[in-house]
Design a protein around this motif. Structure first.
Motif, PDB file in Angstrom:
ATOM      1  N   LYS A 195      41.723  54.967  38.253  1.00 34.10           N
ATOM      2  CA  LYS A 195      40.353  54.337  39.084  1.00 34.10           C
ATOM      3  C   LYS A 195      40.444  52.692  39.087  1.00 34.10           C
ATOM      4  CE  LYS A 195      36.913  57.842  37.909  1.00 34.10           C
ATOM      5  NZ  LYS A 195      35.382  58.204  36.736  1.00 34.10           N
ATOM      6  N   ILE A 196      41.168  52.729  37.909  1.00 38.34           N
ATOM      7  CA  ILE A 196      41.523  51.609  37.813  1.00 38.34           C
ATOM      8  C   ILE A 196      42.280  50.701  39.360  1.00 38.34           C
ATOM      9  CG2 ILE A 196      42.245  49.299  36.731  1.00 38.34           C
ATOM     10  CD1 ILE A 196      41.930  49.795  34.945  1.00 38.34           C
ATOM     11  N   ARG A 197      43.687  51.882  39.288  1.00 36.98           N
ATOM     12  CA  ARG A 197      44.460  51.701  40.208  1.00 36.98           C
ATOM     13  C   ARG A 197      44.003  51.898  41.820  1.00 36.98           C
ATOM     14  NH1 ARG A 197      47.713  55.070  38.443  1.00 36.98           N
ATOM     15  NH2 ARG A 197      48.761  54.242  37.785  1.00 36.98           N
ATOM     16  N   TRP A 254      42.832  44.724  47.176  1.00 36.82           N
ATOM     17  CA  TRP A 254      44.321  44.318  47.784  1.00 36.82           C
ATOM     18  C   TRP A 254      43.905  44.561  49.351  1.00 36.82           C
ATOM     19  CZ3 TRP A 254      47.694  47.483  49.849  1.00 36.82           C
ATOM     20  CH2 TRP A 254      48.872  46.712  50.426  1.00 36.82           C
ATOM     21  N   GLN A 255      43.030  45.734  49.377  1.00 38.34           N
ATOM     22  CA  GLN A 255      43.010  45.503  50.868  1.00 38.34           C
ATOM     23  C   GLN A 255      41.646  44.326  51.631  1.00 38.34           C
ATOM     24  OE1 GLN A 255      42.005  49.597  50.740  1.00 38.34           O
ATOM     25  NE2 GLN A 255      43.733  50.421  52.135  1.00 38.34           N
ATOM     26  N   ASN A 256      40.555  44.486  50.392  1.00 40.31           N
ATOM     27  CA  ASN A 256      39.316  43.261  51.278  1.00 40.31           C
ATOM     28  C   ASN A 256      40.317  41.743  51.298  1.00 40.31           C
ATOM     29  OD1 ASN A 256      37.739  45.959  51.026  1.00 40.31           O
ATOM     30  ND2 ASN A 256      37.245  45.591  49.767  1.00 40.31           N
ATOM     31  N   MET A 257      40.631  41.758  50.011  1.00 38.51           N
ATOM     32  CA  MET A 257      41.471  40.534  50.304  1.00 38.51           C
ATOM     33  C   MET A 257      43.211  39.803  51.331  1.00 38.51           C
ATOM     34  SD  MET A 257      40.257  38.909  47.716  1.00 38.51           S
ATOM     35  CE  MET A 257      40.608  37.262  46.995  1.00 38.51           C
ATOM     36  N   GLY A 258      42.986  41.323  52.163  1.00 32.05           N
ATOM     37  CA  GLY A 258      43.669  40.735  53.500  1.00 32.05           C
ATOM     38  C   GLY A 258      45.269  41.002  52.787  1.00 32.05           C
ATOM     39  N   TYR A 259      45.857  41.682  52.215  1.00 35.50           N
ATOM     40  CA  TYR A 259      46.965  42.349  51.632  1.00 35.50           C
ATOM     41  C   TYR A 259      47.845  41.839  51.374  1.00 35.50           C
ATOM     42  CZ  TYR A 259      45.399  46.056  54.230  1.00 35.50           C
ATOM     43  OH  TYR A 259      44.079  47.281  54.492  1.00 35.50           O
ATOM     44  N   PRO A 260      47.326  40.401  50.154  1.00 36.96           N
ATOM     45  CA  PRO A 260      48.428  39.629  49.578  1.00 36.96           C
ATOM     46  C   PRO A 260      49.424  39.421  49.145  1.00 36.96           C
ATOM     47  CG  PRO A 260      45.923  39.564  49.238  1.00 36.96           C
ATOM     48  CD  PRO A 260      46.319  40.530  49.773  1.00 36.96           C
ATOM     49  N   HIS A 301      45.057  41.865  40.754  1.00 36.23           N
ATOM     50  CA  HIS A 301      43.921  42.627  41.647  1.00 36.23           C
ATOM     51  C   HIS A 301      43.217  44.135  40.646  1.00 36.23           C
ATOM     52  CE1 HIS A 301      45.446  41.356  45.502  1.00 36.23           C
ATOM     53  NE2 HIS A 301      44.133  40.715  45.378  1.00 36.23           N
ATOM     54  N   TRP A 302      44.746  44.375  39.586  1.00 31.38           N
ATOM     55  CA  TRP A 302      44.682  44.868  38.893  1.00 31.38           C
ATOM     56  C   TRP A 302      43.298  45.135  37.812  1.00 31.38           C
ATOM     57  CZ3 TRP A 302      46.241  49.815  38.276  1.00 31.38           C
ATOM     58  CH2 TRP A 302      46.402  50.515  36.806  1.00 31.38           C
ATOM     59  N   LEU A 303      43.787  43.121  36.498  1.00 33.98           N
ATOM     60  CA  LEU A 303      42.281  43.132  35.885  1.00 33.98           C
ATOM     61  C   LEU A 303      40.850  42.444  36.281  1.00 33.98           C
ATOM     62  CD1 LEU A 303      44.441  40.217  34.001  1.00 33.98           C
ATOM     63  CD2 LEU A 303      43.969  42.433  33.658  1.00 33.98           C
ATOM     64  N   GLN A 304      40.861  42.271  37.684  1.00 31.90           N
ATOM     65  CA  GLN A 304      39.673  42.592  38.529  1.00 31.90           C
ATOM     66  C   GLN A 304      39.277  43.594  38.702  1.00 31.90           C
ATOM     67  OE1 GLN A 304      39.947  40.080  42.214  1.00 31.90           O
ATOM     68  NE2 GLN A 304      37.525  40.749  42.342  1.00 31.90           N
ATOM     69  N   ALA A 305      40.054  44.597  38.674  1.00 29.51           N
ATOM     70  CA  ALA A 305      39.359  46.098  39.147  1.00 29.51           C
ATOM     71  C   ALA A 305      38.731  46.951  37.843  1.00 29.51           C
ATOM     72  CB  ALA A 305      40.673  46.838  39.736  1.00 29.51           C
ATOM     73  N   GLU A 306      39.924  46.696  37.063  1.00 28.89           N
ATOM     74  CA  GLU A 306      39.598  46.599  35.273  1.00 28.89           C
ATOM     75  C   GLU A 306      37.924  45.744  35.277  1.00 28.89           C
ATOM     76  OE1 GLU A 306      41.852  47.506  31.089  1.00 28.89           O
ATOM     77  OE2 GLU A 306      42.147  46.010  32.069  1.00 28.89           O
ATOM     78  N   LYS A 307      37.874  44.642  35.138  1.00 29.84           N
ATOM     79  CA  LYS A 307      36.862  44.100  34.292  1.00 29.84           C
ATOM     80  C   LYS A 307      35.435  44.869  35.819  1.00 29.84           C
ATOM     81  CE  LYS A 307      34.395  39.353  34.978  1.00 29.84           C
ATOM     82  NZ  LYS A 307      34.388  38.627  35.271  1.00 29.84           N
TER      83      LYS A 307
END
Length: 95
Positions: free
Chosen positions: A57-59, A66-72, A79-85
């Motif tokens: 789910k985190i992945r 990552w997609q919403n940020m424009g694929y940086p 992105h992983w830490l933000q998703a986990e949070k």
């Protein structure tokens, strides 16, 4: 957290810091198990609710970020830490 979730007092439980039943914030009146249900014979707890979201789910959430940020590139850890949070916060709201 809904009031129908029974919390755990965590006495002598080696996994209490990773269990939502122990770490959840108490809001108002709350029911508790009489004693920690951890079994030292089986090294497990049948009432355990993990604080940590499922890695898959985190992945998926990190990929969406990552997609919403424009694929940086070079921001995978952020992105992983933000998703986990975000998933932990969502889980807290659901329980």
């Amino acid at each position: 957290m809904p009031y129908d979730l029974i919390l755990c007092p965590g006495q002598n439980c080696p996994i209490k810091q990773n269990c939502y039943r122990f770490t959840a914030e108490i809001l108002g009146r709350q029911d508790f198990l009489v004693e920690a249900p951890y079994s030292f014979i089986t090294n497990s707890c049948e009432h355990f609710i993990s604080n940590r979201p499922d890695e898959n789910k985190i992945r998926i959430k990190a990929y969406e970020i990552w997609q919403n940020m424009g694929y940086p590139s070079g921001k995978s850890v952020e992105h992983w830490l933000q998703a986990e949070k975000e998933l932990v916060e969502l889980k807290t709201q659901l329980y």
